[in-house]
Write a protein that holds these residues in place. Structure first.
Motif, PDB file in Angstrom:
ATOM      1  N   ASN A 147      35.637  30.986 -47.657  1.00 28.51           N
ATOM      2  CA  ASN A 147      36.997  30.860 -47.481  1.00 28.51           C
ATOM      3  C   ASN A 147      38.044  31.023 -48.101  1.00 28.51           C
ATOM      4  OD1 ASN A 147      36.225  30.773 -44.528  1.00 28.51           O
ATOM      5  ND2 ASN A 147      36.033  28.447 -44.298  1.00 28.51           N
ATOM      6  N   GLY A 148      38.996  31.276 -47.863  1.00 31.68           N
ATOM      7  CA  GLY A 148      40.352  31.351 -48.836  1.00 31.68           C
ATOM      8  C   GLY A 148      40.581  32.802 -49.627  1.00 31.68           C
ATOM      9  N   LEU A 149      41.764  32.767 -50.459  1.00 28.21           N
ATOM     10  CA  LEU A 149      42.221  33.986 -51.110  1.00 28.21           C
ATOM     11  C   LEU A 149      41.973  34.043 -52.531  1.00 28.21           C
ATOM     12  CD1 LEU A 149      45.398  33.973 -48.860  1.00 28.21           C
ATOM     13  CD2 LEU A 149      43.347  35.437 -48.693  1.00 28.21           C
TER      14      LEU A 149
ATOM     15  N   TRP B  75      42.079  37.846 -45.063  1.00 30.66           N
ATOM     16  CA  TRP B  75      43.414  37.225 -44.864  1.00 30.66           C
ATOM     17  C   TRP B  75      43.689  36.578 -43.272  1.00 30.66           C
ATOM     18  CZ3 TRP B  75      48.270  36.645 -47.565  1.00 30.66           C
ATOM     19  CH2 TRP B  75      48.202  36.997 -49.085  1.00 30.66           C
TER      20      TRP B  75
ATOM     21  N   ALA C  26      41.862  33.104 -43.478  1.00 29.78           N
ATOM     22  CA  ALA C  26      42.482  32.433 -44.505  1.00 29.78           C
ATOM     23  C   ALA C  26      43.757  31.818 -43.656  1.00 29.78           C
ATOM     24  CB  ALA C  26      43.138  33.253 -45.608  1.00 29.78           C
TER      25      ALA C  26
ATOM     26  N   ASN D  85      42.466  29.172 -41.232  1.00 33.50           N
ATOM     27  CA  ASN D  85      42.458  28.109 -42.175  1.00 33.50           C
ATOM     28  C   ASN D  85      43.723  27.255 -42.368  1.00 33.50           C
ATOM     29  OD1 ASN D  85      39.462  29.454 -43.398  1.00 33.50           O
ATOM     30  ND2 ASN D  85      39.395  27.887 -41.911  1.00 33.50           N
ATOM     31  N   GLY D  86      44.609  28.168 -42.893  1.00 33.60           N
ATOM     32  CA  GLY D  86      45.990  27.817 -43.471  1.00 33.60           C
ATOM     33  C   GLY D  86      46.747  27.089 -42.032  1.00 33.60           C
TER      34      GLY D  86
ATOM     35  N   ILE E 103      44.240  28.440 -49.975  1.00 35.66           N
ATOM     36  CA  ILE E 103      44.586  28.811 -48.717  1.00 35.66           C
ATOM     37  C   ILE E 103      46.140  28.740 -48.564  1.00 35.66           C
ATOM     38  CG2 ILE E 103      44.273  28.030 -46.157  1.00 35.66           C
ATOM     39  CD1 ILE E 103      41.791  26.973 -46.914  1.00 35.66           C
TER      40      ILE E 103
END
Ligand code: NDP
Ligand code: KPL
Length: 308
Positions: free
Chosen positions: A102-104, A182, A185, A188-189, A272
């Motif tokens: 997960n994440g950027l 995205w 993300a 999750n964000g 995130i």
């Protein structure tokens, strides 16, 4: 196919188990000694949709020496550089490296260790949870979207999607995976950080009028910054996706709550909301909600885990 799972926590165990059962040579890699010992001594215990024990090899990353056909990265985001450093021996000139964290921003990290034509980026809505060392809980179903970073890797990327689907992991080769990364993300964000801060379930966050206002402000920041990065994001479509996910996951504590509040472990916040703050600064875009939330999560890490 020789497949190393680089980071064999909950998700690594799920993918490792399914790929092993589909007939691939799978080796789990992890640094957690109790987990390694439990799987070596008793096999990987699986509960949830099925109850079984799967005998699957596991070793420390630096013990892996044979060049792999495929490496699947499944560390937490902050462990990624150390893992890539430790597995240099298994990454040969033709080894495909698939990232499903997960994440950027992971592609920039991976590019330092792997030629771009061999990097496959992806996102998954499969879930998994560790119950303790050597014991994973697997329930419900999921899917994966993947895409080679470089057009030269496209045929290999499609082959890997096929290998994953033969293991019932429902992978599709996506001609534009970055917006999907995205979008996840953004889920999750909005949910992970706020539920960890408020110590609540997803449904409780979304039932609060102020909670919902914060969610919409965060979505807006993700969309504006993503667009400035050249990613085709549609705020309405992302909002619908976040709202739908909040309904299906209403009774869950997100993984950041499990990590930080329940287990006092560091979080992926810098990849995130923190990533959106960083990228926003590069474009002179203000991201006050992501900035504050990132600081609050770090402060909560300090309070619960101790000064870094
Ligand atoms: N879990 C999920 O449902 C989903 C997770 N993801 C993403 O997948 C990636 C991997 O996540 P996930 O598999 O959940 O991560 P886990 O927390 O289950 O495991 C990640 C790593 O943390 C260490 N670890 C985990 N638990 C302990 C413990 N109790 N004590 C000591 N070390 C421990 C292990 O690494 P080491 O020993 O090397 O520190 C392990 O490889 C993340 O980017 C996550 O956001 C994506 C979709 C769904
Ligand atoms: C449950 C969900 C979808 C919400 O953030 C998730 O991805 C997580 O817990 O990490």
């Amino acid at each position: 196919m020789l497949i190393y799972i680089a980071g064999s926590g909950a998700m690594g165990c799920r993918f490792g188990k399914q790929l092993h059962e589909a007939g691939n040579d799978v080796i789990l890699l992890d640094k957690w000694e109790d987990h390694i010992q439990a799987i070596r001594e008793n096999g990987l215990k699986v509960s949830g949709d099925e109850e079984k024990v799967v005998n699957i090899p596991i070793m420390r990353p630096e013990e892996a020496k044979e060049q792999a056909d495929l490496v699947i990265l499944f560390t937490k985001a902050m462990q990624l550089p150390d893992m890539l450093e430790a597995i240099q021996d298994v990454i040969g000139p033709d080894t495909q490296v698939l990232c499903l964290l997960n994440g950027l921003g992971h592609q920039e990290v991976i590019s330092k260790y792997v030629p771009e034509k061999n990097i496959i980026m992806g996102v998954t809505v499969w879930t998994a949870q560790l119950q303790g060392p050597g014991h994973v809980y697997l329930a419900s179903t999921g899917s994966i979207n993947i895409q080679s970073l470089n057009p030269d890797g496209q045929d290999k990327g499609k082959e890997i999607a096929d290998v994953l689907s033969k293991a019932n992991l429902n992978a599709i080769y996506d001609e534009d995976v970055i917006p999907s990364i995205w979008r996840k993300a953004c889920v999750n964000g909005t949910m992970n950080s706020n539920c960890a801060l408020l110590d609540c379930k997803i449904g409780e966050l979304f039932a609060s009028e102020d909670g919902l206002t914060i969610v919409h402000e965060i979505i807006h920041e993700f969309v504006v910054v993503g667009q400035a990065e050249g990613v085709a994001l549609n705020e309405e479509e992302i909002t619908d996706y976040v709202m739908q996910t909040s309904k299906s996951a209403a009774h869950h504590y997100p993984s950041m709550h499990q990590d930080l509040v329940q287990n006092n472990r560091y979080t992926e916040i810098d990849f995130i909301n923190g990533a959106v703050s960083r990228l926003g600064r590069n474009h002179d875009i203000a991201t006050p909600y992501c900035d504050l939330i990132t600081q609050l999560i770090h402060a909560k890490e300090d309070v619960l885990i101790g000064k870094k």
